[in-house]
Structures are given as structure tokens and as C-alpha cells.
Enzyme design. Structure first.
Site, PDB file in Angstrom:
ATOM      1  CD  GLU A   1      -1.914  -2.346   1.203  1.00  0.00           C
ATOM      2  OE1 GLU A   1      -2.804  -3.148   0.860  1.00  0.00           O
ATOM      3  OE2 GLU A   1      -0.802  -2.708   1.656  1.00  0.00           O
TER       4      GLU A   1
ATOM      5  CG  HIS B   1      -9.608  -7.811   7.791  1.00  0.00           C
ATOM      6  ND1 HIS B   1      -8.865  -8.504   8.704  1.00  0.00           N
ATOM      7  CD2 HIS B   1      -9.010  -8.004   6.598  1.00  0.00           C
ATOM      8  CE1 HIS B   1      -7.853  -9.102   8.088  1.00  0.00           C
ATOM      9  NE2 HIS B   1      -7.913  -8.808   6.801  1.00  0.00           N
TER      10      HIS B   1
END
Length: 344
Positions: free
Chosen positions: A74, A143
Site C-alpha cells: 500500500e 478488517h
């Protein structure tokens, strides 16, 4: 005299059922076609058609230069996207989940959000960071976090949070066309949900203005303010309460920053009661900001009871389903909060 036949009735505007997934796909397709500077990058977005199939068919249509698969890094691909935006392109940077944007938060905040100000307006960063945000189902703590308050805290960013298919398509198109960095917080559990979309909403010219809330249901007794998936819970709670004679006004924020506090204030002036609903944690949350803004403004004088917040539990998300359900605001929690603020 001859009687004339009555003219045929005007055809009703065509309304279709479109899932949030397809609405996002439409928006990306239309904006890639409209502006050659737009490109999409992220993990699995190209040959695999996207981890959630949002980019289905786009790689085959636009090729490797416009739809780019990235390594699982990322920090790396977000930095590439921010640099491309500074150089005049208009990237759409997909995170497989916004929890993983933590790997790239330096790029999002220090590089994207602050550059326009630090360059005295000389360098724009027209970029969209998008992907699923908040709790899904059974994916545990790493998450399931909602980042609306995190990114909404930072000047230089615009932050949008769609609920319906119309929100998703209109806000994504507006975000891609905006010259500022925009964080678009979607919800994985909404991707497969169909919503009615008018013919106008399905046109290539349709956009939802950033910074404008939408009243999803008119009411007179209490104002419910929410964003993303909990908007649906608020509408369900409002339907139940209506059978008991309580009319809730449901506001879909759509945008977290800049926040349309004027719409909320006007509603509170009418209903005299306020309940905020969100999936995020309570401390320094979106609801906390709304309550503070109402208290600081003229609408405070119209409140007949303290504002009430309905939020996620103040814990990392458990994996077990029964614990997860108790950590996420449910319809019954909203009904309880409304009755509490109305003292019924």
C-alpha cells in the site's frame, strides 16, 4: 361534434434495480471513458476484475495503462498514485480494505492532503482513495474498523461515505472530477445490495455534489443522522417506530467532510430531538462531531432533550458472530435510543 380520444398517459421515469457494485463499476467505466487522465490501480483490480468485482471488465476494455495491478504494498502504490496526481493525472487508488490504508497513511495525509496548502495552491492532488470501510461479517478486528472519523479529522481531504447505489455512483464520479484528494469509504456488505436508480441517476452526466446530505425520510418527532450502511438501519427503525406513532426524519450524511451541518440543524429545529448513528467507535467519532456542532450553533436552543449517540462498541471487533452483532449498532439499538430521547 367528434369526441377526441384522451391523450396517452406520460410514461413514468424509468427506474431500475442496480446494486452498489454495479453502480460503482458504471461510474469508473464512464469516468475512464470521459477523461484519459483517469486510471485505476490497486491489488487485483485488473486481470482478476477486482477483489470485490467493482472493476469487472475494465482491464479488458481499457488495458494495462489505465487499469493497473499492483504488488501488495500500500505504501508503494499509494505513493505512485499521489505522485501521478501531482504530475497531472487523476488516479483512483483502491485499498482492498481501508484497514490496510494504515500502511499508506503517511502518503494520504502528509503527501496528498497537505500539498495544496503547503504549495500555496500551486500543486493540486486530484486523487481518489476508495475501498471497503467498516465492519463486514466475520473478519475480526484488523478488517472491521471505520475510518470516517480518522480521515474526516484531516484538513485537505474530502471524505464521502455512500449508502445507496445512487450515492455510490454520484459520489464516485464527483470525487474523480474533484481537484482535491477524496477518501471514499464504501461498505463491503452493501456491494451486492440492489437499490432503485432513476433514469437520471444512470446517465453519464449524473453526479452527487460533495458536501450535501440527503433527507431519506421526512419526519417530525426526532432526527436520525447516519452514513453508510447504518442509514438502512435507521430507515428500518423509522418504519417500526412509525407504527407506534413516532415519525423519524432520517438524514443520510453522504459526506463526512465537509459536513452538511445546515441540513442537520434545519431538521433539529423542526423535530427538537437528535440521535446520531454510526458503525465507528464512540470516542471522537462522527456522532460526537455532529453533537458538538449542534450544541455550538443556534439549533441547540431547539433541543428538548440531550442528543444521543448510537455507535459501535468501544472495543476491537471480536471474531465470534454473537459478539460481533453486539458490537455493531442494530435496529433495536436505534429504537431504544429514540424512545430514550423522547422519554417514551
Amino acid at each position: 361534434r367528434r369526441l377526441r380520444a384522451a391523450p396517452p398517459p406520460c410514461p413514468a421515469a424509468a427506474v431500475s434495480q442496480v446494486t452498489v457494485r454495479d453502480a460503482l463499476n458504471q461510474a469508473l467505466d464512464e469516468e475512464l471513458e470521459r477523461d484519459e487522465r483517469v486510471f485505476l490501480l490497486g491489488e487485483e483490480v485488473a486481470q482478476y476484475d477486482g477483489a470485490y468485482k467493482i472493476s469487472r471488465g475494465l482491464w479488458k476494455k481499457y488495458g494495462d495503462k489505465r487499469v493497473i495491478d499492483t504488488p501488495i504494498s500500500e505504501m508503494g502504490f499509494t505513493g505512485i498514485a499521489v505522485g501521478a496526481a501531482m504530475a497531472g493525472l487523476r488516479p483512483v487508488c483502491e485499498f482492498m480494505t481501508f484497514n490496510f490504508s494504515m500502511q499508506a497513511i503517511d502518503q494520504v495525509i502528509n503527501s496528498a492532503a497537505k500539498t495544496c496548502y503547503m504549495s500555496a495552491g500551486a500543486i493540486a492532488v486530484p486523487i481518489v482513495f476508495r475501498g471497503p470501510n467498516g465492519a463486514s461479517a466475520g473478519v475480526a478486528a484488523q478488517h472491521s474498523q471505520c475510518f470516517a472519523a480518522w480521515y474526516g479529522h484531516c484538513p485537505g481531504l474530502k471524505v464521502v461515505s455512500p449508502w445507496s447505489s445512487e450515492d455510490a455512483k454520484g459520489l464516485l464520479k464527483a470525487s474523480i472530477r474533484d481537484d482535491n484528494p477524496v477518501v471514499m469509504l464504501e461498505n463491503e456488505l452493501l456491494y451486492g445490495v440492489p437499490f432503485e436508480m432513476s433514469e437520471q441517476a444512470q446517465s453519464k452526466d449524473f453526479v452527487v455534489p460533495i458536501g450535501k446530505a440527503k433527507i431519506e425520510r421526512q419526519g417530525t418527532h426526532v432526527t436520525l443522522v447516519s452514513h453508510s450502511r447504518p442509514v438502512g438501519h435507521c430507515l428500518e427503525a423509522a418504519a417500526v417506530l412509525a407504527k407506534e406513532g413516532v415519525e423519524c426524519e432520517v438524514i443520510n450524511l453522504r459526506t463526512i467532510r465537509p459536513m452538511d451541518i445546515e441540513t442537520v440543524e434545519a431538521s433539529v429545529v423542526k423535530t427538537n430531538h437528535l440521535v446520531t448513528v454510526e458503525g465507528g467507535w464512540p470516542q471522537f467519532g462522527v456522532g460526537a462531531e455532529i453533537c458538538a456542532r449542534i450544541m455550538e450553533g443556534s439549533a441547540f436552543n431547539y433541543l428538548d432533550a440531550p442528543a444521543v449517540r448510537v455507535t459501535g462498541a468501544d472495543v476491537p471487533m471480536p471474531y465470534a458472530k454473537i459478539l460481533e452483532d453486539n458490537c455493531i449498532p442494530q435496529v433495536k439499538d436505534i429504537i431504544f435510543a429514540v424512545k430514550k430521547t423522547l422519554n417514551i
